[in-house]
Design a protein around this motif. Structure first.
Motif, PDB file in Angstrom:
ATOM      1  N   LYS A  38      34.275  41.876  30.706  1.00 20.73           N
ATOM      2  CA  LYS A  38      32.941  42.173  30.182  1.00 20.73           C
ATOM      3  C   LYS A  38      33.107  43.013  28.927  1.00 20.73           C
ATOM      4  O   LYS A  38      34.105  43.717  28.757  1.00 20.73           O
ATOM      5  N   PHE A  46      38.420  45.021  31.910  1.00 23.97           N
ATOM      6  CA  PHE A  46      38.646  44.234  33.118  1.00 23.97           C
ATOM      7  C   PHE A  46      39.340  45.111  34.145  1.00 23.97           C
ATOM      8  O   PHE A  46      39.877  46.171  33.840  1.00 23.97           O
ATOM      9  N   MET A  96      32.249  43.647  38.612  1.00 26.92           N
ATOM     10  CA  MET A  96      32.677  42.295  38.267  1.00 26.92           C
ATOM     11  C   MET A  96      32.327  41.303  39.375  1.00 26.92           C
ATOM     12  O   MET A  96      31.928  40.174  39.097  1.00 26.92           O
TER      13      MET A  96
END
Length: 131
Positions: A38, A46, A96
């Protein structure tokens, strides 16, 4: 200070995409991993685990390449260096999973030391090129 991402690069990172991280093994050969990423401002983050090959590679040589592809046929390659920080509460992992796995709960990792990896862009290449 990171290289500012272009609006086109931001759009690719913020939209549905596939991301592949390339690191260098100790013998110089490339190692690739499909990962969830992201954008955080002009950096990319990450989650990973201490001890994995990509993590060992990044600790030895922080230079990486990230290829992020979206449809139809658009991609951005970002080259840069990583910064690695602890994530003992696994905050990014849960974020995530919420984003990419429909809110599923991550599998238990009782012994895993979760990390947040931040890619600081130094170069970016877009396809198709911006006009």
């Amino acid at each position: 200070m990171p290289l500012p991402l272009t609006e086109a690069a931001r759009a690719i990172l913020d939209a549905p995409h596939t991301a592949v991280l390339a690191t260098s093994n100790a013998d110089g050969r490339p190692q690739s991993s499909v990962i969830f990423v992201k954008r955080d401002g002009d950096t990319i983050v990450f989650s990973t685990v201490e001890g994995r090959l990509k993590t060992r590679n990044m600790r030895r040589d922080p230079r990486v390449s990230l290829l992020v592809a979206s449809n139809p046929g658009r991609y951005v390659e970002i080259r840069g260096s990583v910064e690695i920080a602890a994530d003992p509460e696994k905050v990014l992992l849960h974020e995530m999973y919420a984003r990419y796995m429909g809110g599923a709960t991550p599998p238990p990792e009782p012994d895993a030391e979760r990390l947040i990896v931040r890619i600081v862009p130094e170069k970016q290449y877009l396809w198709p090129p911006e006009a």
